[in-house]
Scaffold this active site. Structure first.
Site, PDB file in Angstrom:
ATOM      1  N   ASP A 235      90.060  68.652  76.162  1.00 20.16           N
ATOM      2  CA  ASP A 235      89.683  68.647  77.952  1.00 20.16           C
ATOM      3  C   ASP A 235      90.843  68.366  78.499  1.00 20.16           C
ATOM      4  O   ASP A 235      91.382  69.193  79.552  1.00 20.16           O
ATOM      5  CB  ASP A 235      88.097  68.233  78.934  1.00 20.16           C
ATOM      6  CG  ASP A 235      88.258  68.921  79.674  1.00 20.16           C
ATOM      7  OD1 ASP A 235      87.783  69.636  80.358  1.00 20.16           O
ATOM      8  OD2 ASP A 235      87.982  67.045  80.470  1.00 20.16           O
ATOM      9  N   HIS A 240      96.712  69.820  80.452  1.00 20.72           N
ATOM     10  CA  HIS A 240      96.689  69.398  82.136  1.00 20.72           C
ATOM     11  C   HIS A 240      98.058  67.816  81.082  1.00 20.72           C
ATOM     12  O   HIS A 240      99.221  67.767  81.943  1.00 20.72           O
ATOM     13  CB  HIS A 240      96.111  68.285  82.708  1.00 20.72           C
ATOM     14  CG  HIS A 240      94.829  69.118  82.733  1.00 20.72           C
ATOM     15  ND1 HIS A 240      94.962  70.399  83.280  1.00 20.72           N
ATOM     16  CD2 HIS A 240      93.409  68.856  82.713  1.00 20.72           C
ATOM     17  CE1 HIS A 240      93.541  71.099  84.079  1.00 20.72           C
ATOM     18  NE2 HIS A 240      92.554  70.440  83.255  1.00 20.72           N
TER      19      HIS A 240
HETATM   20  C1  BG6 Z   1      89.813  68.875  84.490  1.00 14.33           C
HETATM   21  C2  BG6 Z   1      88.425  69.070  83.027  1.00 14.33           C
HETATM   22  O1  BG6 Z   1      89.978  70.924  83.996  1.00 14.33           O
HETATM   23  O2  BG6 Z   1      90.112  69.029  85.409  1.00 14.33           O
HETATM   24  C3  BG6 Z   1      87.761  68.327  83.912  1.00 14.33           C
HETATM   25  O3  BG6 Z   1      87.931  69.949  83.207  1.00 14.33           O
HETATM   26  C4  BG6 Z   1      88.870  67.083  84.619  1.00 14.33           C
HETATM   27  O4  BG6 Z   1      87.069  67.467  83.010  1.00 14.33           O
HETATM   28  C5  BG6 Z   1      89.576  67.721  85.604  1.00 14.33           C
HETATM   29  O5  BG6 Z   1      87.122  66.008  85.299  1.00 14.33           O
HETATM   30  C6  BG6 Z   1      90.351  66.765  86.321  1.00 14.33           C
HETATM   31  O6  BG6 Z   1      90.789  67.389  87.670  1.00 14.33           O
HETATM   32  P1  BG6 Z   1      91.269  66.815  88.632  1.00 14.33           P
HETATM   33  O7  BG6 Z   1      92.128  67.845  89.469  1.00 14.33           O
HETATM   34  O8  BG6 Z   1      90.530  65.832  89.013  1.00 14.33           O
HETATM   35  O9  BG6 Z   1      92.402  65.884  88.558  1.00 14.33           O
END
Ligand code: BG6
Length: 484
Positions: A235, A240
């Site tokens: 995930d 990321h």
């Molecule tokens: C998403 C995930 O891609 O990114 C989530 O699937 C996560 O689980 C989210 O909570 C986090 O994104 P941000 O922008 O809130 O840091």
């Protein structure tokens, strides 16, 4: 400072999955904000497409609610909102059947940018792509936008890439990783490549190690079913976190342009060493009196999925051999706090003697919240008591430096969707990049799956399992505190 908004060309944007959660929470409110900012031309149109039976007015009512809920600033901005809603249309459409496709074809105009947002599960990508061609809706220069999860391993990612490649050129495919749309993530590149100061020190000769933390306070919430099939590794880490790792570690691209940037990111991923079992820690959160445990949230089952993962990674190239990268991400941690800390080595010799203690510089790039950069420097402790040293931050939040209005950053989706319309792929992932990332992650997952290991429990509101601390302690290092 007044921010410049450069309007994009007129477009027709079709959102498949136009009534889904992502459309409601991010895409539509984001488009409204761009409209309000004057970036979206008055002729541009957004067409929701989904299975629900609804007409254009019904869709406008749906979008009105979504904007009110996710963009509270829109209240009192009725004039913009009405004009925005007038740009909307809707078709009831069956991705796997024939219903609605002729209607959709009839709505689209020639001579404007044509983009299709696949805000649906990857199982529908092939069906959508096929029908867009069968009904001659896909023009040669149209763009498609696809979301993560882009596969769940190398094999499925390859299959998805093959499916899309049957219908579209790579230059038409925009794979979103919304972290790349975050202002502070783009700032990583500005800080590295816009300043002379850092780059000469940006290597294993001067950098002891780098820590990348993406900590979340929230749990899996209503997404238990999806999440339990993915876990933190699929995930967050495969996409990321790896993007952050690439941006912090890559060589300077010759140009800030799609292929030069993506070529350099790809080289980083390809230079990553395989990860040994002892360099991975997985965790799963426990409940409190007020909050459910992970197991309860995912349907009260004995899950082996991790909601936290920490990894020690190594990049085998000239720049980074010898400098470990510690990555950690998890849910239900102490704070929502994401940062990258570049920890420099100790000065080679202390002229102040052993009593002056141990000091090092740390450059921290705070991604969210309180976006900014902080440079820890060593100075003399004030006072007459001899030469004592103390570390203080040269602290700059972007809000202080730029003023609160300038630092009111657009949401990642706003930026990325405008880039799709502009035809700029720099902040999107190329197919080979996604495959390479899975190629690194797959063996790590295979290793723990084979061992049948359960993740370690950690307390809600903590910084993860103790073993994650050990991952650094055993190297004589420690994590920075998770603090917003
Ligand atoms: C998403 C995930 O891609 O990114 C989530 O699937 C996560 O689980 C989210 O909570 C986090 O994104 P941000 O922008 O809130 O840091």
């Amino acid at each position: 400072m007044v921010s410049r908004v450069i309007p994009v060309d007129s477009f027709d944007l079709v959102i498949f999955g136009g009534t889904g959660d992502l459309a409601r929470r991010k895409i539509l409110p984001g488009l409204f904000r761009r409209f309000r900012a004057g970036q979206m031309s008055a002729e541009s149109r957004i067409i929701g497409a989904a299975r629900s039976e609804m007409d254009a007015d019904g869709y406008r009512a749906f979008v009105r609610e979504a904007v009110a809920e996710f963009d509270p600033d829109s209240e009192g901005d009725a004039e913009h909102l009405e004009r925005f809603l007038a740009r909307l249309d809707y078709v009831t459409l069956d991705a796997k059947g024939e219903e609605g496709w002729t209607d959709l074809a009839g709505l689209l105009r020639a001579g404007v940018v044509r983009a299709f947002y696949f805000s649906v599960g990857p199982a529908l990508f092939g069906a959508l792509a096929e029908r867009l061609h069968a009904h001659e809706i896909a023009s040669p220069d149209c763009r498609i936008v696809v979301e993560k999860p882009f596969g769940r391993d190398l094999e499925s990612a390859r299959a998805l890439n093959r499916t899309l490649a049957q219908h579209f050129e790579e230059t038409q495919i925009y794979r979103i990783d919304h972290y790349l749309g975050k202002e502070t993530v783009q700032n990583l590149m500005a800080i590295r490549f816009g300043n002379m100061l850092f780059e000469p020190l940006w290597n294993s000769q001067y950098v002891d190690h780098i820590q990348i933390t993406v900590a979340e306070e929230v749990g899996v919430g209503g997404r238990g079913e999806y999440y339990d099939r993915s876990g933190a590794m699929r995930d967050m880490l495969q996409n990321h976190m790896m993007q952050l790792l690439c941006l912090i570690a890559m060589e300077p691209p010759a140009k800030f342009a799609p292929d030069p940037v993506r070529d350099e990111k790809l080289k980083v991923i390809r230079a990553l060493d395989p990860v040994a079992r002892e360099d991975v820690v997985r965790g799963q959160y426990e409940g409190t009196r007020d909050q459910n445990s992970y197991r309860i949230e995912v349907g009260n089952r004995d899950s082996l999925t991790e909601s936290f993962v920490a990894i020690r990674a190594r990049i085998s190239n000239w720049r980074w051999a010898g400098t470990p990268f510690y990555l950690r991400t998890g849910k239900r941690l102490r704070d929502r706090a994401s940062e990258i800390a570049v920890v420099f080595k100790d000065a080679p010799h202390s002229i102040f003697g052993a009593k002056a203690g141990h000091h090092r510089n740390i450059l921290t790039i705070k991604l969210q919240p309180n976006e900014g950069i902080e440079l820890g420097v060593t100075i003399k402790e004030p006072g007459p008591g001899g030469m004592r040293l103390v570390d203080v931050p040269l602290d700059m939040t972007f809000a202080d430096a730029l003023g609160p209005e300038e630092a009111d950053f657009p949401d990642a989706y706003e930026r990325l969707i405008m880039d799709v319309i502009r035809g700029n792929q720099t902040l999107f992932m190329r197919g080979d990049e996604v495959e390479a990332a899975w190629g690194w992650v797959d063996p790590i997952i295979a290793d723990w799956t084979e061992a049948g290991e359960a993740p370690l429990p950690y307390a809600t509101g903590s910084s993860g399992p103790d073993d994650a601390l050990m991952l650094m302690h055993r190297d004589g290092r420690r994590w920075r505190e998770i603090r917003a």
